[in-house]
Design an enzyme around this catalytic site. Structure first.
Site, PDB file in Angstrom:
ATOM      1  N   ARG A 169       0.823  -1.220   0.000  1.00 48.38           N
ATOM      2  CA  ARG A 169       0.000   0.000   0.000  1.00 48.38           C
ATOM      3  C   ARG A 169       0.855   1.266   0.000  1.00 48.38           C
ATOM      4  O   ARG A 169       0.502   2.270   0.623  1.00 48.38           O
ATOM      5  CB  ARG A 169      -0.965   0.011   1.197  1.00 48.38           C
ATOM      6  CG  ARG A 169      -1.897  -1.174   1.261  1.00 48.38           C
ATOM      7  CD  ARG A 169      -2.845  -1.234   0.065  1.00 48.38           C
ATOM      8  NE  ARG A 169      -3.702  -2.396   0.165  1.00 48.38           N
ATOM      9  CZ  ARG A 169      -3.443  -3.585  -0.390  1.00 48.38           C
ATOM     10  NH1 ARG A 169      -2.342  -3.740  -1.117  1.00 48.38           N
ATOM     11  NH2 ARG A 169      -4.274  -4.593  -0.244  1.00 48.38           N
ATOM     12  N   SER A 220     -11.115   0.057   2.803  1.00 51.81           N
ATOM     13  CA  SER A 220     -10.388  -0.306   4.021  1.00 51.81           C
ATOM     14  C   SER A 220      -9.723   0.929   4.623  1.00 51.81           C
ATOM     15  O   SER A 220      -9.075   1.698   3.919  1.00 51.81           O
ATOM     16  CB  SER A 220      -9.324  -1.360   3.715  1.00 51.81           C
ATOM     17  OG  SER A 220      -9.914  -2.562   3.276  1.00 51.81           O
ATOM     18  N   GLU A 290      -4.740   3.531   5.555  1.00 50.93           N
ATOM     19  CA  GLU A 290      -4.615   3.617   4.101  1.00 50.93           C
ATOM     20  C   GLU A 290      -5.116   4.968   3.626  1.00 50.93           C
ATOM     21  O   GLU A 290      -4.662   5.499   2.613  1.00 50.93           O
ATOM     22  CB  GLU A 290      -5.434   2.512   3.424  1.00 50.93           C
ATOM     23  CG  GLU A 290      -4.888   1.114   3.601  1.00 50.93           C
ATOM     24  CD  GLU A 290      -5.598   0.111   2.713  1.00 50.93           C
ATOM     25  OE1 GLU A 290      -6.149   0.522   1.668  1.00 50.93           O
ATOM     26  OE2 GLU A 290      -5.599  -1.078   3.059  1.00 50.93           O
TER      27      GLU A 290
END
EC number: 1.3.1.98
Length: 300
Positions: A169, A220, A290
């Protein structure tokens, strides 16, 4: 003189209408370019005005402060288009192209590689920046290069995959003041389109049944502290259904915070901190997000 000099961007636009969380205050100025030339022209305009320029893409993976954002907010959701070569597997895509659209088009052409991305609520440019991933796949596996331009203005240039410092990520694009204009993917040609469609349909079905797909969210919220899963840690603390204002930790998937209808950005930010503090107290692990925060003292 740029093509933007004869007109102004929109002023005082409510950014809640431009984010998947449906929260956020007003942009001082907002531009929605529909071409590469127009995108670069707006960036040059902001630089000429001496004002900050922020990319909000299509508004996913963003938490925008209730007080809004100064300067120019650049929404790229109209910057769409793609060209694919079913023989070589090369796909050229503009930054604002929705990831699900890209996945479907690739599957129809018999190009394997992006079936995992079918339900991700973002754009090709955002996927490159975040190294978006799901169900065992990630952007870095298939991205060949990106075309970028500095946020402070200047000439566009290309960065190859090995220059992007991909990790879980993460890419260098999160630190560098660069705007992704387009991306090139190299997929695997020669696959059965019907089989790829079956896989993408199954993947989408899995996402819609295991995630709060019908409620406003950013996807998320927290990165997984590998090999652990953030959602599992949150659920084990009994935090599903915890609510602050109109923001709620989803009862469907604990790594989602949903807007139940009247949430404000401050509600979501407080829930994020609550989760981080609770998990750190229990496990000694500080969960990292995130989601990118804009207008807050901390951007992560």
């Amino acid at each position: 003189m740029t093509q933007c000099d004869a007109r102004l961007p929109q002023g005082g636009v409510k950014l809640a209408d431009y984010t998947t969380w449906r929260v956020g205050g007003a942009a001082e100025w907002l531009a929605e370019p529909a071409s590469l030339d127009e995108t670069q022209a707006w960036i040059e305009w902001a630089a000429h005005q001496g004002m900050p320029c922020r990319v909000i893409g299509a508004g996913s993976n963003l938490l925008i402060h209730d007080d809004g954002l100064p300067g120019l907010s650049l929404c790229l959701r109209k910057l769409q288009g793609l060209q694919l070569d079913a023989t070589t597997g090369t796909v050229e895509v503009l930054a604002g192209e929705p990831i699900p659209s890209l996945a479907r088009r690739a599957a129809r052409a018999g190009l394997h590689g992006l079936e995992w991305s079918i339900g991700i609520p973002g754009t090709a440019g955002g996927a490159a920046v975040m190294n978006a991933g799901a169900q065992g796949g990630c952007t870095a596996e298939w991205l060949e290069s990106v075309r970028v331009v500095p946020l402070e203005g200047g000439n566009c240039f290309e960065l190859q995959r090995h220059q992007l410092d991909f990790a879980y990520r993460h890419s260098r694009l999160q630190e560098d003041n660069l705007v992704v204009l387009s991306a090139r993917f190299r997929l695997q040609p020669g696959h059965d389109p019907d089989e790829l469609k079956r896989v993408t349909t199954a993947n989408l079905s899995h996402r819609t049944t295991t995630q709060p797909y019908q409620q406003p969210s950013c996807g998320s919220v927290f990165r997984n502290p590998e090999p652990l899963k953030a959602g599992r840690l949150i659920e084990e603390q009994g935090l599903k259904g915890t609510r602050i204002g109109g923001a709620e930790i989803s009862t469907v998937h604990a790594n989602f915070i949903v807007n139940t209808g009247d949430a404000q950005a401050k509600d979501i930010a407080q829930l994020i901190h609550l989760v981080q503090d609770r998990i750190e107290a229990k496990h000694g692990i500080r969960l990292h997000t995130e989601v990118k925060r804009l207008g807050f003292a901390s951007a992560a």
